[in-house]
Design a protein around this motif. Structure first.
Motif, PDB file in Angstrom:
ATOM      1  N   LEU A   1      66.831  71.338  13.704  1.00  0.00           N
ATOM      2  CA  LEU A   1      68.088  71.651  12.946  1.00  0.00           C
ATOM      3  C   LEU A   1      69.137  71.099  13.562  1.00  0.00           C
ATOM      4  O   LEU A   1      69.326  71.174  14.835  1.00  0.00           O
ATOM      5  CB  LEU A   1      67.995  73.292  13.021  1.00  0.00           C
ATOM      6  N   GLU A   2      70.093  70.223  12.987  1.00  0.00           N
ATOM      7  CA  GLU A   2      71.508  69.870  13.430  1.00  0.00           C
ATOM      8  C   GLU A   2      72.633  70.468  12.776  1.00  0.00           C
ATOM      9  O   GLU A   2      72.687  70.378  11.441  1.00  0.00           O
ATOM     10  CB  GLU A   2      71.307  68.250  13.256  1.00  0.00           C
ATOM     11  N   HIS A   3      73.403  71.186  13.474  1.00  0.00           N
ATOM     12  CA  HIS A   3      74.308  71.899  12.942  1.00  0.00           C
ATOM     13  C   HIS A   3      75.540  71.071  12.226  1.00  0.00           C
ATOM     14  O   HIS A   3      75.322  69.940  12.598  1.00  0.00           O
ATOM     15  CB  HIS A   3      75.168  72.738  13.983  1.00  0.00           C
ATOM     16  N   LEU A   4      76.179  71.404  11.296  1.00  0.00           N
ATOM     17  CA  LEU A   4      77.011  70.849  10.858  1.00  0.00           C
ATOM     18  C   LEU A   4      78.199  70.226  11.624  1.00  0.00           C
ATOM     19  O   LEU A   4      78.628  70.830  12.595  1.00  0.00           O
ATOM     20  CB  LEU A   4      78.020  71.607   9.747  1.00  0.00           C
ATOM     21  N   ASP A   5      78.366  68.771  11.452  1.00  0.00           N
ATOM     22  CA  ASP A   5      79.376  68.207  12.266  1.00  0.00           C
ATOM     23  C   ASP A   5      80.837  68.735  11.799  1.00  0.00           C
ATOM     24  O   ASP A   5      80.952  69.089  10.663  1.00  0.00           O
ATOM     25  CB  ASP A   5      79.436  66.687  12.195  1.00  0.00           C
ATOM     26  N   LEU A   6      81.947  68.546  12.688  1.00  0.00           N
ATOM     27  CA  LEU A   6      83.023  68.727  12.342  1.00  0.00           C
ATOM     28  C   LEU A   6      83.633  68.101  10.960  1.00  0.00           C
ATOM     29  O   LEU A   6      84.548  68.551  10.305  1.00  0.00           O
ATOM     30  CB  LEU A   6      84.091  68.646  13.516  1.00  0.00           C
ATOM     31  N   GLU A   7      83.152  66.842  10.746  1.00  0.00           N
ATOM     32  CA  GLU A   7      83.696  66.076   9.575  1.00  0.00           C
ATOM     33  C   GLU A   7      82.912  66.361   8.366  1.00  0.00           C
ATOM     34  O   GLU A   7      83.418  65.784   7.416  1.00  0.00           O
ATOM     35  CB  GLU A   7      83.700  64.576  10.131  1.00  0.00           C
ATOM     36  N   GLU A   8      81.924  67.144   8.423  1.00  0.00           N
ATOM     37  CA  GLU A   8      80.861  67.471   7.402  1.00  0.00           C
ATOM     38  C   GLU A   8      81.836  68.569   6.599  1.00  0.00           C
ATOM     39  O   GLU A   8      82.097  70.003   7.086  1.00  0.00           O
ATOM     40  CB  GLU A   8      79.360  68.014   7.798  1.00  0.00           C
ATOM     41  N   SER A   9      81.957  68.590   5.407  1.00  0.00           N
ATOM     42  CA  SER A   9      82.563  69.761   4.503  1.00  0.00           C
ATOM     43  C   SER A   9      81.603  70.970   4.420  1.00  0.00           C
ATOM     44  O   SER A   9      80.491  70.819   3.869  1.00  0.00           O
ATOM     45  CB  SER A   9      82.791  68.974   3.131  1.00  0.00           C
ATOM     46  N   GLY A  10      81.908  71.931   4.976  1.00  0.00           N
ATOM     47  CA  GLY A  10      81.119  73.101   4.997  1.00  0.00           C
ATOM     48  C   GLY A  10      81.546  74.350   5.892  1.00  0.00           C
ATOM     49  O   GLY A  10      82.684  74.452   6.274  1.00  0.00           O
ATOM     50  N   MET A  11      80.637  75.245   5.960  1.00  0.00           N
ATOM     51  CA  MET A  11      80.963  76.264   6.516  1.00  0.00           C
ATOM     52  C   MET A  11      79.585  77.199   7.067  1.00  0.00           C
ATOM     53  O   MET A  11      78.443  76.907   6.619  1.00  0.00           O
ATOM     54  CB  MET A  11      81.856  77.530   5.788  1.00  0.00           C
ATOM     55  N   VAL A  12      79.631  77.864   8.105  1.00  0.00           N
ATOM     56  CA  VAL A  12      78.587  78.597   8.685  1.00  0.00           C
ATOM     57  C   VAL A  12      78.712  80.115   8.613  1.00  0.00           C
ATOM     58  O   VAL A  12      79.778  80.556   8.837  1.00  0.00           O
ATOM     59  CB  VAL A  12      78.280  78.166  10.081  1.00  0.00           C
ATOM     60  N   LEU A  13      77.583  80.768   8.008  1.00  0.00           N
ATOM     61  CA  LEU A  13      77.594  82.246   7.843  1.00  0.00           C
ATOM     62  C   LEU A  13      76.447  82.752   8.338  1.00  0.00           C
ATOM     63  O   LEU A  13      75.484  82.209   8.509  1.00  0.00           O
ATOM     64  CB  LEU A  13      77.668  82.517   6.295  1.00  0.00           C
TER      65      LEU A  13
END
Length: 194
Positions: free
Chosen positions: A141-153
């Motif tokens: 698993l690679e968490h979303l990078d800052l430049e990726e459009s999205g959110m973590v819940l």
């Protein structure tokens, strides 16, 4: 008419198996009318057999599957149809392939403790993904990078709370009679190959 179609939204609910991706993506679809698809249904039988036997997929197994998912979203975009896809999308490189489909893809990462997710997986029935594969998924698993459009819940929230948070944060309008899924076939993603 110049051939232009209405703007579309394309959302991928991502995370390890057992995080609740399908439940949340279906909930988003029901509230907003976005076309739902389950990425697992796009796997060829050879991939399913490997996972059912407890063997993790490697990247060579995943690339064609990811390209099929990107193509499905791109085809819906061309039709003027917004989508919500339940897909693990564990690595940045996998998400990059998905972004090659429609112009914009937004990611919702359902994340939480391994203990909670493992407990959910052990209580599931009729799913080929074994709880024994959770560690291999968490390892890549690679968490979303800052430049990726999205959110973590957080997966500790109820599915309804997660769905409400996604709809509110993304400003998704409620479904209308024209956008509401047509029934079980639409929710099951059976029309995905069209």
């Amino acid at each position: 008419m110049t051939g232009e179609h209405r703007p579309t939204r394309h959302i991928v609910v991502m995370g390890v198996s057992g995080a609740g991706k399908t439940t949340v993506a279906r909930g988003i679809s029901e509230l907003t009318g976005l076309r739902f698809a389950e990425a697992d249904e796009f796997h060829p039988e050879a991939n399913v057999a490997r996972m059912r036997a407890g063997f993790p997929l490697d990247d060579a197994d995943r690339w064609p599957w990811l390209r099929d998912l990107a193509a499905w979203m791109a085809a819906r975009h061309a039709e003027g149809v917004s989508t919500v896809l339940a897909c693990s999308a564990l690595k940045r490189s996998y998400r990059d392939v998905l972004r090659q489909g429609p112009p914009d893809v937004e990611f919702i990462h359902l994340d939480g403790s391994a203990e909670l997710i493992r407990d959910r997986m052990t209580r599931r029935t009729n799913h080929y993904m074994s709880a024994s594969l959770l560690d291999s998924q968490r390892a890549i698993l690679e968490h979303l990078d800052l430049e990726e459009s999205g959110m973590v819940l957080e997966v500790a929230l109820s599915p309804d709370e997660v769905v409400a948070a996604v709809v509110a944060r993304l400003g998704l309008p409620p479904a209308t009679a024209a956008t509401r899924p047509a029934g079980p076939a639409a929710l099951a993603g059976l029309e995905r190959k069209s």
